[in-house]
Design an enzyme around this catalytic site. Structure first.
Site, short mmCIF file in Angstrom:
data_model
loop_
_atom_site.label_atom_id
_atom_site.label_comp_id
_atom_site.label_asym_id
_atom_site.label_seq_id
_atom_site.Cartn_x
_atom_site.Cartn_y
_atom_site.Cartn_z
N ASN A 142 1.35 -1.17 -0.25
CA ASN A 142 -0.58 0.32 -0.17
C ASN A 142 1.01 0.91 -0.01
O ASN A 142 1.42 1.37 1.11
CB ASN A 142 -1.04 0.10 1.33
N LYS B 68 -0.20 4.72 0.02
CA LYS B 68 -0.61 5.22 -0.05
C LYS B 68 -0.46 6.41 -0.79
O LYS B 68 -0.63 6.36 -1.89
CB LYS B 68 0.18 5.35 1.64
N HIS C 16 -9.27 0.82 4.47
CA HIS C 16 -8.34 1.28 5.23
C HIS C 16 -8.67 1.90 6.83
O HIS C 16 -9.51 3.60 6.07
CB HIS C 16 -7.68 1.67 4.72
N GLU D 28 -6.60 5.12 7.58
CA GLU D 28 -6.21 6.20 7.30
C GLU D 28 -7.97 6.87 6.57
O GLU D 28 -8.34 7.80 6.74
CB GLU D 28 -4.84 5.98 6.51
N GLU E 17 -5.31 -5.03 10.88
CA GLU E 17 -5.05 -3.57 10.73
C GLU E 17 -4.52 -3.11 12.02
O GLU E 17 -5.65 -1.93 11.87
CB GLU E 17 -4.63 -2.72 9.58
N GLY F 211 2.80 2.47 10.44
CA GLY F 211 3.79 3.28 10.71
C GLY F 211 4.58 3.65 11.80
O GLY F 211 4.69 4.92 12.19
N SER G 64 3.13 -2.38 10.97
CA SER G 64 4.81 -2.16 10.50
C SER G 64 5.09 -3.45 10.06
O SER G 64 6.28 -3.78 11.41
CB SER G 64 5.06 -2.21 11.98
C1 PEP Z 1 -0.76 0.06 5.97
O1 PEP Z 1 -1.10 1.37 5.74
O2 PEP Z 1 -1.78 -0.88 5.55
C2 PEP Z 1 0.47 -0.81 7.07
C3 PEP Z 1 0.53 -2.39 6.93
O3 PEP Z 1 1.46 0.29 7.19
P1 PEP Z 1 3.32 0.35 7.55
O4 PEP Z 1 3.48 -1.44 6.93
O5 PEP Z 1 3.59 1.17 7.07
O6 PEP Z 1 2.78 0.21 9.00
#
Ligand code: PEP
Length: 255
Positions: free
Chosen positions: A8, A10, A94, A96, A167, A173, A212
């Site tokens: 992803n 983003k 997601h 976000e 998630e 992040g 992460s």
């Molecule tokens: C995400 O935003 O889907 C995600 C998993 O981000 P990160 O791997 O940077 O934590």
């Protein structure tokens, strides 16, 4: 056993970033076929990335879509437009989007139908906040999100045309990840939900972990039961780290 590694990007990536996906596609050629590799770039790059990835082992997805097929929705993108640009899947719900745009699970459900209408695989995201986990509500929150975000029936009752991504919001992040035991417990809950909802087909819906994921932790996470792969944010932006996660996924396909 199959594994999915989905990047992803983003709101990251200009045209020059396509060199990174070229490297990913080159590296993907050496990967085991049991690992499905996909990058979900910003909408502006979907068509050019799909061109670059044509005839490679990397597919392309979108990051969101509108529920309608067309109409007066300035700034939005229909699932049909993503498919037309070469996407095969779309991330929906997601955290976000749920936070920045107040997206509700009911809207996510409508978008899931839209994805199917356009022939895309919906990648539906769920996950608790830190406060919800601290309050002992993580599993209840995820259960509520699954119940409201997923449609009651699959378009084809014989085929699992759906991906779910767990998630935890507090892991995205931040460099923090849940314990293996917590990931295991949550993925089992998600599996039980999918089986109760969709029967035998629910056993085959891939459940990805996201938050992460890095080359250093991917192998251990992918080895957990009912973790069928990863949804990867930051570490998907560079070919080296994305391919290292793909290699960890390939190791995990050995069971
Ligand atoms: C995400 O935003 O889907 C995600 C998993 O981000 P990160 O791997 O940077 O934590």
């Amino acid at each position: 056993m199959m594994k999915w590694v989905i990047g992803n990007w983003k709101m990251n990536g200009l045209g020059a970033a396509l060199t990174e996906v070229e490297k990913i596609a080159e590296g993907a050629a050496a990967q085991r076929p049991e690992v499905v590799l996909m990058i979900c770039p910003p909408a502006t790059l979907v068509a050019s990335m799909a061109d670059k990835c044509a005839a490679t082992a990397v597919s392309v997805g979108g990051q969101d879509c509108h529920a309608a097929e067309s109409g007066a929705h300035t700034g939005d993108i229909a699932a049909e437009m993503l498919a037309d640009a070469g996407a095969v899947a779309v991330i929906l719900g997601h955290s976000e989007r749920r936070t920045d745009h107040g997206e509700t699970s009911q809207e996510v459900r409508a978008k899931t139908h839209a994805a199917w209408r356009a022939g895309l695989t919906p990648i539906v995201c769920v996950g608790e906040t830190e406060a919800e986990r601290d309050a002992g509500r993580a599993e209840a929150v995820v259960e509520e999100q699954l119940a409201a975000s997923l449609p009651d029936t699959l378009p084809d009752q014989t085929r699992e045309d759906l991906i779910v991504a767990y998630e935890p919001v507090w892991a995205i992040g931040t460099g923090r990840v849940p314990t293996d035991a917590d990931i295991s417990a949550m993925h089992l809950k998600v599996r039980q939900h999918l089986e109760a909802r969709y029967g035998k087909v629910g056993s085959a819906v891939p459940i990805l972990y996201g938050g992460s994921m890095k080359p250093e932790n991917a192998g251990a996470i992918m080895a957990i039961a009912h973790v069928d792969g990863g949804l990867v944010g930051g570490a998907s932006l560079k070919a080296d780290s994305f391919l290292a996660i793909a290699a960890a996924a390939a190791m995990a396909t050995n069971g």
